[in-house]
Design a protein around this motif. Structure first.
Motif, PDB file in Angstrom:
ATOM      1  N   TYR A   1      27.315  27.126  20.912  1.00  0.00           N
ATOM      2  CA  TYR A   1      26.364  27.053  19.974  1.00  0.00           C
ATOM      3  C   TYR A   1      25.340  26.175  19.823  1.00  0.00           C
ATOM      4  O   TYR A   1      24.883  25.711  18.628  1.00  0.00           O
ATOM      5  CB  TYR A   1      27.235  27.371  18.584  1.00  0.00           C
ATOM      6  CG  TYR A   1      28.106  28.218  18.377  1.00  0.00           C
ATOM      7  CD1 TYR A   1      27.567  29.725  18.604  1.00  0.00           C
ATOM      8  CD2 TYR A   1      29.469  28.237  18.145  1.00  0.00           C
ATOM      9  CE1 TYR A   1      28.275  30.723  18.463  1.00  0.00           C
ATOM     10  CE2 TYR A   1      30.197  29.368  17.975  1.00  0.00           C
ATOM     11  CZ  TYR A   1      29.638  30.765  18.142  1.00  0.00           C
ATOM     12  OH  TYR A   1      30.449  31.819  17.945  1.00  0.00           O
TER      13      TYR A   1
ATOM     14  N   CYS B   1      22.018  27.680  18.556  1.00  0.00           N
ATOM     15  CA  CYS B   1      22.304  28.511  17.251  1.00  0.00           C
ATOM     16  C   CYS B   1      23.457  28.153  16.528  1.00  0.00           C
ATOM     17  O   CYS B   1      24.516  28.788  16.585  1.00  0.00           O
ATOM     18  CB  CYS B   1      22.151  30.114  17.745  1.00  0.00           C
ATOM     19  SG  CYS B   1      22.495  31.230  16.628  1.00  0.00           S
TER      20      CYS B   1
ATOM     21  N   ALA C   1      22.947  28.543   9.988  1.00  0.00           N
ATOM     22  CA  ALA C   1      22.394  29.744  10.119  1.00  0.00           C
ATOM     23  C   ALA C   1      23.140  30.557   8.906  1.00  0.00           C
ATOM     24  O   ALA C   1      22.767  31.551   8.413  1.00  0.00           O
ATOM     25  CB  ALA C   1      22.647  30.532  11.239  1.00  0.00           C
TER      26      ALA C   1
ATOM     27  N   THR D   1      18.979  26.073  14.811  1.00  0.00           N
ATOM     28  CA  THR D   1      18.957  27.480  15.040  1.00  0.00           C
ATOM     29  C   THR D   1      17.753  27.990  15.738  1.00  0.00           C
ATOM     30  O   THR D   1      17.492  29.241  15.844  1.00  0.00           O
ATOM     31  CB  THR D   1      18.964  28.008  13.431  1.00  0.00           C
ATOM     32  OG1 THR D   1      17.667  27.624  12.852  1.00  0.00           O
ATOM     33  CG2 THR D   1      20.362  27.561  12.736  1.00  0.00           C
TER      34      THR D   1
ATOM     35  N   CYS E   1      18.559  31.016  17.805  1.00  0.00           N
ATOM     36  CA  CYS E   1      19.102  32.304  17.338  1.00  0.00           C
ATOM     37  C   CYS E   1      18.236  33.575  17.493  1.00  0.00           C
ATOM     38  O   CYS E   1      16.997  33.650  17.252  1.00  0.00           O
ATOM     39  CB  CYS E   1      19.350  32.036  16.001  1.00  0.00           C
ATOM     40  SG  CYS E   1      20.522  30.824  15.635  1.00  0.00           S
TER      41      CYS E   1
ATOM     42  N   TRP F   1      24.482  34.943  20.116  1.00  0.00           N
ATOM     43  CA  TRP F   1      23.550  35.039  19.112  1.00  0.00           C
ATOM     44  C   TRP F   1      23.548  36.168  18.184  1.00  0.00           C
ATOM     45  O   TRP F   1      22.600  36.923  18.026  1.00  0.00           O
ATOM     46  CB  TRP F   1      22.423  34.948  20.054  1.00  0.00           C
ATOM     47  CG  TRP F   1      21.918  33.892  20.842  1.00  0.00           C
ATOM     48  CD1 TRP F   1      21.421  32.611  20.500  1.00  0.00           C
ATOM     49  CD2 TRP F   1      22.284  33.462  22.136  1.00  0.00           C
ATOM     50  NE1 TRP F   1      21.411  31.834  21.294  1.00  0.00           N
ATOM     51  CE2 TRP F   1      21.977  32.233  22.442  1.00  0.00           C
ATOM     52  CE3 TRP F   1      22.801  34.171  23.062  1.00  0.00           C
ATOM     53  CZ2 TRP F   1      22.088  31.501  23.619  1.00  0.00           C
ATOM     54  CZ3 TRP F   1      23.046  33.820  24.698  1.00  0.00           C
ATOM     55  CH2 TRP F   1      22.733  32.533  24.676  1.00  0.00           C
TER      56      TRP F   1
ATOM     57  N   SER G   1      24.407  38.341  14.705  1.00  0.00           N
ATOM     58  CA  SER G   1      24.497  38.345  13.385  1.00  0.00           C
ATOM     59  C   SER G   1      24.183  39.633  12.522  1.00  0.00           C
ATOM     60  O   SER G   1      23.337  40.308  13.108  1.00  0.00           O
ATOM     61  CB  SER G   1      23.655  37.346  12.713  1.00  0.00           C
ATOM     62  OG  SER G   1      23.747  36.867  11.400  1.00  0.00           O
TER      63      SER G   1
END
Length: 585
Positions: free
Chosen positions: A312, A315, A320, A483, A486, A496, A498
């Protein structure tokens, strides 16, 4: 740090449990409960509380050593150590130094005294050395400390379950406590030790599943190390002596040693295990084998944190808004990278749950032991059979009480720092009290009591002050998170994804800033324990010298033979002369 937004439960994680995950998780619970049933059946004829609380003092080094490791390598280790590395760097690896020092000090200073006295409660030593008041005070502080800590330990895996599966948080808390209380009440210390052995294996397997998958995704170990280096996570060479700094070589190695000596040297939950060994050689061996287990778990948790950052690094799920607390990062990673492997997410959650069960079971067993030995036995004439049943009933009561105290954990912020703060504030002064008894032959009860009160007042003052006036970023030094990488429209990429649209991707740093409002309330939480210990010893010695005419406590094992279990192979018919530096084997 402000959260970007509040996430809906259904969109909080990139996946969810499947049948295989629940089966793995349920298997862990069934095996743990079955161990309790097994020992309840095999020891159904046990007649004494000593058999229930001490396993008949017939245990061997290997299972005890693994139990020692599992007892305080809890869900806090599984969830919080990797998050600590992710946010602050891998310098918590210096705990390895404190582990080594702790085992040497415990083995050479505290173990010989407790083992040869053949006592069940460590606080019985305080009455033999000083007076009953010190014993009752030490017992009371241990009970408060353990219930508070156990509440945190129960809450931690419930948080993981809530994050990963959407299971009701308090449903998970209650289920943790119920399973643990079940096998503690049925099987006693033997059940606790052998379930710890099994649960330690589950913890290691959970860590390894995350590490191996991360290594595969990143094409090897070296890219993970390289990412950690570039991200500033390999911050081992921090030798700043400023005591206000949260984590440095000195705070972790020195402060950590005091914390862990207060756990391994005098804490009932640990001492009860190694003095239940069948000989003092097995007891010593259990401590050193346990050291290997501690170092293995530490290495796994630190490297898991490096894997977390490597995955991560571009991101950050916390920034986030994908998780609401750093302690949820590891469960998030598990569901992100292991969702295509049914059963493995369940294995990791079982690992977190195992860590909790091992610690809570140790605590419940220790709480029952000190209550029977320090608060019931001296004041009643109950038979051994009735004491045995009383011990089982107390295990049940303490299990329920610890479940209730878990609610406090939700108010204490980061669970790692909260747990160590509790042991520092209360464990430090208790360590000072035992140290006065073991190493200072002229220390007396007046000195010890005033020293303990002084140490507690100072530790509480610092601990409460740190909550009211938290340290600034200049002292805690959290590392940068971003982030910028992302891509919230992609659903197939492993890190990545969401379903929640955050604000504009940002890159920010929480690197040190120039602040002038730091004060002694910003003292590293790892120094709470050393300060409490040093204040207790200093005041205790000074007051003892002022009242030097008071009768010193002497333990005459020949005169008081009836008070001890003479069948213990470590029993020695000599006066425990605390002025002697070496105790004969």
């Amino acid at each position: 740090m402000q959260f970007i937004q509040t996430c809906l439960k259904d969109s909080l994680v990139p996946g969810s449990f499947v049948v295989a995950d629940y089966m793995v998780f349920a298997l862990m619970l069934v095996v743990s409960a079955a161990v309790g049933v097994y020992f309840a059946w095999t020891d159904r004829d046990q007649r004494s509380s000593g058999d229930f609380l001490m396993g008949g003092r017939r245990l061997t080094a290997l299972p005890v050593s693994l139990s020692l490791t599992a007892s305080f390598m809890s869900a806090i280790t599984v969830l919080s150590n990797p998050a600590e590395v992710y946010r602050y760097g891998a310098n918590i690896g210096f705990y390895g130094i404190s582990y080594v020092l702790t085992m040497v000090i415990t083995s050479e200073v505290f173990l010989p005294v407790f083992y040869r006295l053949s006592i069940t409660s460590t606080y019985e030593y305080l009455e033999l050395r000083f007076n009953r008041t010190t014993r009752l005070l030490g017992t009371g502080l241990f009970i408060v400390q353990t219930i508070l800590y156990t509440g945190i330990v129960i809450y931690a895996p419930a948080l993981a379950l809530n994050q990963v599966t959407g299971m009701d948080l308090w449903g998970a808390v209650i289920s943790t406590g119920v399973v643990c209380t079940f096998y503690c009440t049925l099987g006693g210390l033997k059940a606790v030790v052998w379930t710890d052995v099994f649960q330690l294996g589950v913890m290691l397997a959970g860590f390894l599943s995350v590490i191996i998958r991360s290594v595969v995704l990143k094409d090897g170990v070296l890219p993970i190390i390289s990412d950690s280096q570039e991200g500033g996570r390999l911050n081992f060479w921090d030798f700043d002596t400023n005591p206000l700094r949260r984590h440095t070589f000195w705070t972790i190695s020195i402060g950590g040693t005091f914390v862990w000596v207060s756990i391994y040297g005098i804490n009932q939950a640990q001492v009860q295990r190694y003095i239940s060994c069948k000989s003092i050689t097995h007891a010593r061996l259990s401590l050193y084998i346990n050291l290997l287990g501690l170092l293995s778990i530490l290495l796994c948790s630190v490297f898991a944190g490096m894997c977390l950052f490597s995955v991560y690094k571009d991101c950050d799920p916390w920034t986030a808004g994908q998780v609401s607390a750093p302690d949820q990062l590891m469960p998030y990673l598990v569901m992100d990278i292991l969702r295509d492997y049914p059963g493995l997410p369940g294995l990791f959650v079982a690992a977190a749950y195992s860590g909790s069960l091992s610690t809570v079971s140790s605590s419940i067993n220790a709480l029952a032991a000190v209550t029977v030995e320090d608060l019931i036995k001296p004041y009643t004439n109950m038979s051994e059979k009735h004491l045995s049943w009383t011990s089982k009933g107390l295990s049940l009561i303490y299990g329920v009480l610890c479940i209730g105290m878990a609610g406090l954990a939700s108010l204490m912020g980061g669970i790692l720092q909260a747990a160590i703060s509790i042991f520092g504030i209360i464990g430090g002064p208790l360590l000072g009290m035992f140290t006065l008894g073991v190493l200072c032959p002229f220390a007396n009860s007046k000195g010890v009591l005033l020293g303990l009160m002084s140490g507690l007042v100072v530790s509480l003052w610092l601990g409460i002050g740190a909550q009211i006036y938290p340290p600034t970023p200049a002292m805690t030094r959290p590392l940068s998170l971003t982030t910028e990488g992302c891509n919230f429209t992609t659903t197939d990429s492993f890190n990545w994804t969401s379903t929640v649209q955050p604000t504009q991707p940002t890159s920010f740093t929480t690197a040190p800033v120039n602040r002038t409002d730091d004060n002694w309330y910003s003292l590293s939480y790892l120094y709470f324990s050393p300060i409490g210990t040093i204040i207790t010893i200093s005041v205790g010695l000074l007051v003892s010298l002022l009242f030097c005419n008071e009768q010193k406590g002497q333990l005459d094992l020949t005169r008081d033979r009836e008070r001890f279990d003479g069948t213990n192979p470590g029993f020695c018919d000599v006066e425990l002369d605390l002025t002697k530096r070496n105790i004969p084997a």
